[in-house]
Motif scaffolding. Structure first.
Motif, PDB file in Angstrom:
ATOM      1  N   THR A  39       0.803  -1.110   0.025  1.00 11.40           N
ATOM      2  CA  THR A  39      -0.053   0.057  -0.017  1.00 11.40           C
ATOM      3  C   THR A  39       0.781   1.342  -0.043  1.00 11.40           C
ATOM      4  OG1 THR A  39      -0.135   0.006   2.518  1.00 11.40           O
ATOM      5  CG2 THR A  39      -1.955  -0.982   1.393  1.00 11.40           C
ATOM      6  N   GLY A  40       2.137   1.159   0.212  1.00 11.46           N
ATOM      7  CA  GLY A  40       3.038   2.337   0.433  1.00 11.46           C
ATOM      8  C   GLY A  40       3.203   2.798  -1.019  1.00 11.46           C
ATOM      9  N   LEU A  41       3.014   2.089  -2.152  1.00  9.40           N
ATOM     10  CA  LEU A  41       3.008   2.673  -3.545  1.00  9.40           C
ATOM     11  C   LEU A  41       2.076   3.775  -3.817  1.00  9.40           C
ATOM     12  CD1 LEU A  41       3.567  -0.746  -5.415  1.00  9.40           C
ATOM     13  CD2 LEU A  41       5.007   0.826  -4.833  1.00  9.40           C
ATOM     14  N   ALA A  42       0.733   3.537  -3.104  1.00 10.22           N
ATOM     15  CA  ALA A  42      -0.014   4.687  -3.331  1.00 10.22           C
ATOM     16  C   ALA A  42       0.358   6.139  -2.677  1.00 10.22           C
ATOM     17  CB  ALA A  42      -1.592   4.338  -2.831  1.00 10.22           C
ATOM     18  N   ALA A  43       0.924   5.705  -1.442  1.00  7.61           N
ATOM     19  CA  ALA A  43       1.270   6.991  -0.526  1.00  7.61           C
ATOM     20  C   ALA A  43       2.211   6.690   0.682  1.00  7.61           C
ATOM     21  CB  ALA A  43       0.286   7.895  -0.120  1.00  7.61           C
ATOM     22  N   LYS A  44       3.302   6.933   0.891  1.00  7.92           N
ATOM     23  CA  LYS A  44       3.924   6.393   1.921  1.00  7.92           C
ATOM     24  C   LYS A  44       3.433   6.480   3.261  1.00  7.92           C
ATOM     25  CE  LYS A  44       7.424   4.621  -0.462  1.00  7.92           C
ATOM     26  NZ  LYS A  44       7.411   3.307  -0.579  1.00  7.92           N
ATOM     27  N   GLU A  45       2.637   7.560   3.206  1.00  7.61           N
ATOM     28  CA  GLU A  45       1.768   7.766   4.670  1.00  7.61           C
ATOM     29  C   GLU A  45       1.009   6.507   4.971  1.00  7.61           C
ATOM     30  OE1 GLU A  45       2.365  12.088   3.171  1.00  7.61           O
ATOM     31  OE2 GLU A  45       1.923   9.974   2.165  1.00  7.61           O
ATOM     32  N   THR A  46       0.450   5.979   3.967  1.00  7.45           N
ATOM     33  CA  THR A  46      -0.520   4.824   4.137  1.00  7.45           C
ATOM     34  C   THR A  46       0.123   3.630   4.631  1.00  7.45           C
ATOM     35  OG1 THR A  46      -0.165   3.958   1.786  1.00  7.45           O
ATOM     36  CG2 THR A  46      -1.908   5.609   2.361  1.00  7.45           C
ATOM     37  N   VAL A  47       1.177   3.614   4.958  1.00 11.03           N
ATOM     38  CA  VAL A  47       2.054   2.339   5.556  1.00 11.03           C
ATOM     39  C   VAL A  47       1.826   2.342   6.803  1.00 11.03           C
ATOM     40  CG1 VAL A  47       4.315   1.122   5.997  1.00 11.03           C
ATOM     41  CG2 VAL A  47       3.966   2.473   3.721  1.00 11.03           C
ATOM     42  N   VAL A  48       2.023   3.353   7.849  1.00 12.33           N
ATOM     43  CA  VAL A  48       1.544   3.373   8.999  1.00 12.33           C
ATOM     44  C   VAL A  48      -0.107   3.148   9.300  1.00 12.33           C
ATOM     45  CG1 VAL A  48       1.511   4.760  11.060  1.00 12.33           C
ATOM     46  CG2 VAL A  48       3.432   4.974   9.415  1.00 12.33           C
ATOM     47  N   THR A  49      -0.853   3.793   8.389  1.00  9.95           N
ATOM     48  CA  THR A  49      -2.224   3.549   8.256  1.00  9.95           C
ATOM     49  C   THR A  49      -2.523   2.256   8.323  1.00  9.95           C
ATOM     50  OG1 THR A  49      -2.476   5.763   7.262  1.00  9.95           O
ATOM     51  CG2 THR A  49      -4.248   4.124   7.390  1.00  9.95           C
ATOM     52  N   THR A  50      -1.922   1.359   7.428  1.00  5.95           N
ATOM     53  CA  THR A  50      -2.135  -0.102   6.995  1.00  5.95           C
ATOM     54  C   THR A  50      -1.815  -0.687   8.396  1.00  5.95           C
ATOM     55  OG1 THR A  50      -1.793   0.279   4.890  1.00  5.95           O
ATOM     56  CG2 THR A  50      -1.762  -1.788   5.537  1.00  5.95           C
ATOM     57  N   LEU A  51      -0.585  -0.544   8.837  1.00  5.13           N
ATOM     58  CA  LEU A  51      -0.197  -1.242  10.340  1.00  5.13           C
ATOM     59  C   LEU A  51      -1.008  -0.851  11.316  1.00  5.13           C
ATOM     60  CD1 LEU A  51       3.766  -0.414  10.136  1.00  5.13           C
ATOM     61  CD2 LEU A  51       2.584  -2.519   9.316  1.00  5.13           C
ATOM     62  N   ASN A  52      -1.805   0.470  11.297  1.00  6.75           N
ATOM     63  CA  ASN A  52      -2.764   0.434  12.632  1.00  6.75           C
ATOM     64  C   ASN A  52      -4.036  -0.381  12.206  1.00  6.75           C
ATOM     65  OD1 ASN A  52      -0.907   2.109  13.976  1.00  6.75           O
ATOM     66  ND2 ASN A  52      -1.568   3.997  12.584  1.00  6.75           N
ATOM     67  N   ILE A  53      -4.466  -0.198  10.922  1.00  8.75           N
ATOM     68  CA  ILE A  53      -5.559  -0.886  10.640  1.00  8.75           C
ATOM     69  C   ILE A  53      -5.571  -2.532  10.812  1.00  8.75           C
ATOM     70  CG2 ILE A  53      -7.280  -1.615   8.667  1.00  8.75           C
ATOM     71  CD1 ILE A  53      -6.761   1.218   7.535  1.00  8.75           C
ATOM     72  N   LEU A  54      -4.484  -3.189  10.653  1.00  9.83           N
ATOM     73  CA  LEU A  54      -4.052  -4.452  10.876  1.00  9.83           C
ATOM     74  C   LEU A  54      -3.904  -4.835  12.263  1.00  9.83           C
ATOM     75  CD1 LEU A  54      -2.231  -5.317   7.596  1.00  9.83           C
ATOM     76  CD2 LEU A  54      -4.659  -5.577   8.059  1.00  9.83           C
ATOM     77  N   GLY A  55      -3.729  -3.925  13.150  1.00  6.94           N
ATOM     78  CA  GLY A  55      -3.353  -3.818  14.632  1.00  6.94           C
ATOM     79  C   GLY A  55      -1.613  -4.328  14.811  1.00  6.94           C
ATOM     80  N   VAL A  56      -0.846  -3.989  13.857  1.00  6.95           N
ATOM     81  CA  VAL A  56       0.632  -4.066  14.070  1.00  6.95           C
ATOM     82  C   VAL A  56       0.958  -3.211  14.984  1.00  6.95           C
ATOM     83  CG1 VAL A  56       2.827  -4.495  12.841  1.00  6.95           C
ATOM     84  CG2 VAL A  56       0.593  -5.156  11.750  1.00  6.95           C
TER      85      VAL A  56
END
Length: 376
Positions: free
Chosen positions: A170-187
């Protein structure tokens, strides 16, 4: 803007290399990722985030050397880098507030478009399975299945689970979404060791940038083939650097002697390669100097021609006319004797014209002064 500013470089090889290597320097979009791991894994150590800038600088140098050897186009254009430094002054409070507003506005626009869209897609893929059943467990969702396909690729880097694989994608869309994805997945930070976290940060630093930067690279490179090469080079380079960091850390933790033996061997190989290349360059320069053409000096001695004069000598020698052409000449290319006569006549006409113009100028000056002194 940094990628678009490379268009001022005239040399095509240097321009393309600059465009390819520019994303290696950390941008503001990667700062949330560094801040997340610095807080969650490295206990707020400032060295973890600061070292990413040094990793980026080292990667630019190493990547430039690799591209210089393997990716070059034939060109005779040479460009000189000149940077004019402005006069630095203490910033005004109004300028600081204006810059803060512009940066905050840009982030809000990105958050309300790209990041929001990516979050919605992630939520959908996490909440449904392939039968479109809502409310399934995240481990049986579409997103988990996609992540499991990519996880084995990243396992040698120290973070081979489906959550981190999806976050990287998901970082290919925007690097900010890497942290967003980790938070959504509970990492959280407990899923990483300091070494694997540093490897994860390095890969996301050096891998292909966001979609907007990729589009700018394609536009400035003026070639789809070169654009895809840039993406492949960035991903492969990021993978190799992250792999070296993680595997070297594991080796150092298990056996220090073997680790330093490997480091010493690599350093000796680099030193040997550099020395051999330097000796080859010195030998080539010496051979070129000894075989250079010579010309006679005023006292009858002989001196060697410089490189520029040597090239002119070779061109003149290769383009020397035949005896018949030099003696007779042609209508479009007269003989050298005819050219000399024409030059002498032109020089004589120029002297005459200059003399006449000087006489006219003197006469005009005398008349003007007389008129000013005695009147009309």
């Amino acid at each position: 803007p940094a990628i678009m500013s490379a268009r001022t470089i005239k040399n095509v090889n240097e321009r393309n290399n600059t465009i390819i290597l520019t994303p290696f320097i950390p941008c503001s979009a990667k700062l949330p990722l560094f801040a997340f791991f610095t807080t969650a894994v490295f206990n707020g150590s400032a060295l973890a985030a600061t070292s990413m800038y040094f990793v980026g600088i080292f990667s630019v140098v190493a990547g430039g050397l690799i591209l210089k050897v393997f990716k070059r186009r034939k060109t005779t254009v040479r460009d000189t880098f000149i940077m004019e430094l402005p006069s630095y002054r203490l910033p005004k409070a109004s300028n600081v507030l204006k810059e803060m507003w512009e940066r905050g506005k840009a982030f809000l626009l990105r958050a309300s478009t790209v990041i929001l869209a990516a979050s919605i897609v992630l939520w959908f893929l996490q909440s449904f399975d392939y039968k479109f059943a809502y409310g399934v467990s995240p481990d049986r969702s579409i997103l988990a299945e996609m992540g499991r396909l990519l996880a084995p690729v990243f396992k040698p880097l120290g973070w081979g689970n489906w959550q981190t694989a999806v976050a990287t994608l998901t970082g290919l869309a925007a690097k900010e979404t890497v942290v967003t994805t980790l938070n959504i997945l509970g990492v959280d930070g407990t899923m990483f060791t300091p070494l694997s976290a540093y490897s994860f940060m390095t890969f996301n630093l050096l891998a292909a940038p966001c979609i907007s930067a990729i589009a700018a690279s394609f536009r400035e490179l003026h070639s789809a083939k070169t654009g895809w090469f840039a993406i492949a080079f960035q991903i492969c380079f990021a993978y190799v650097v992250s792999l070296v960091i993680y595997q070297a850390g594991i080796l150092y933790a298990k056996n220090n002697t073997v680790f330093w033996s490997v480091v010493g061997t690599l350093a000796a190989a680099v030193f040997l390669y550099t020395g051999i290349k330097l000796l080859i360059n010195i030998a080539a320069a010496t051979w070129s100097a000894t075989t250079a053409p010579k010309t006679k000096t005023a006292n009858g001695g002989r001196r060697r021609l410089s490189t520029t004069k040597r090239q002119k000598f070779c061109l003149t020698k290769d383009a020397a006319p035949t005896a018949q052409t030099a003696r007779r000449g042609t209508q479009n290319n007269p003989a050298p004797a005819d050219k000399a006569i024409v030059r002498e006549r032109i020089a004589g006409f120029e002297d005459v014209l200059i003399g006449q113009n000087a006489k006219i100028a003197v006469k005009t000056t005398v008349q003007t002064q007389a008129a000013d002194t005695f009147g009309n």
